[in-house]
Write an enzyme that holds these catalytic residues in place. Sequence first.
Site, short mmCIF file in Angstrom:
data_model
loop_
_atom_site.label_atom_id
_atom_site.label_comp_id
_atom_site.label_asym_id
_atom_site.label_seq_id
_atom_site.Cartn_x
_atom_site.Cartn_y
_atom_site.Cartn_z
N GLU A 133 0.82 -1.21 0.00
CA GLU A 133 0.00 0.00 0.00
C GLU A 133 0.86 1.27 0.00
O GLU A 133 0.34 2.36 -0.20
CB GLU A 133 -0.96 0.00 1.20
CG GLU A 133 -2.07 -1.02 1.01
CD GLU A 133 -3.05 -1.07 2.17
OE1 GLU A 133 -3.04 -0.12 2.98
OE2 GLU A 133 -3.79 -2.05 2.26
N ASP A 134 2.16 1.09 0.25
CA ASP A 134 3.06 2.24 0.18
C ASP A 134 3.49 2.53 -1.25
O ASP A 134 4.18 3.51 -1.50
CB ASP A 134 4.34 1.96 1.00
CG ASP A 134 4.08 2.08 2.48
OD1 ASP A 134 3.08 2.73 2.82
OD2 ASP A 134 4.87 1.54 3.26
#
Lengths: 278, 114
Positions: A92-93
């Site tokens: 998700e980064d």
Amino acid sequence: MSARRRLAPRVKTRPCAVPSLGSLLATVRTHHPDSDLSLLEQAHDEAALWHAGQTRRNGDPFLTHCVAVAAIVADLGMPPAVVCAALLHDIEDTSCPPGRVAERFGQETADLISTVRTTRLNEIPPSALNLGNARPRPLQPTREEAVLAIRLADRLHNMRTITFVAPARQHRVARETLELAAPLAEAAGLDEVGRELHDISSAVLRPTVSAWAVTPRLLTVLTLLLPAPQRARWQEEWHAELATLPTRRARTRFTARILLSTPRLTLTLRHPIRQERW
Amino acid sequence: MGSPRMTLQTQLVLRALLEDPAKQRYGLELCELAGLPSGTIYPILARLEQVGWVDSTWEDPAVHKEAGRPRRRFYQITKDGAEGARDALARVYRARKQPLPGWVARPVSDGGAS
């Protein structure tokens, strides 16, 4: 030299620094012989795709972290779905579009990943979890247990590679690990993980004796010259100053100067009320 | 309690402490401010503390634990100390204005007295 610190004694589960996908799959297979591992290969490719070009502080490709975390999770006997989430735990980064993980790996994995990201270590109740050897295998962990396993594995790998992080941050992370993560691991029955977290953090917070041995001992000896009631105070004060000096050279210089001035300090402390002349 | 001997180093330490009298400073910080080598400063601080010019306390546990280092000893000049030190420094300064013994060659000061 002083920056080089001896870390915790190596545990048998980490013979090579960067586990490969092959060894990861093999580990999962030993715990879950009948499971379908194509999902893990897909997750590995997905992580490789989105983390491409990213590096860790030690210069390794970021993917090594994903695989290492997944390998620790697999070592704990977690089922493939959890190992898959571990591989993707930092996705998700990246620029990976939201929803893509749910689409390709199922909503459950996507949910697990976001829970791992949002859960704070101090919010996990330690008593409810039991991942130790007493648990029958193959392991079917609850959501909380899966989250804990991934968080601890993440922390463990970060601690193993903490030498590359700035010292102030090292201290902060090590302290949190010692206070939260290590007890949590031990409470959940993951003794080996807990012990390693504990050992590495302690090593970070209390640098090894070898680099520090001479000067602190000399300082302690010097305080023996002072009047007995005052020794503890000066000893502590000097040691605190010494601990903030960055290089060995600065520490040696500091100690030498203390050595030169101790007789004077002794005189001062032994003759408190003598009116001095101008 | 009297006042300490105003050696050059003592003057430097007092000046450093007077720079911001409300601020607590630790030993190495004072060394830097005063431009003195570490070591020299501790006997001076001990003496100043004895005469009541300086107060010392241990660092707040919350701060040093957060920073992950052992607690420091902090020094701060007291009210008496600030007064006494200003006074003493002024006296030293005045004393220096006075002519030295005749056998020391001394340039004529711009004050005009010869």
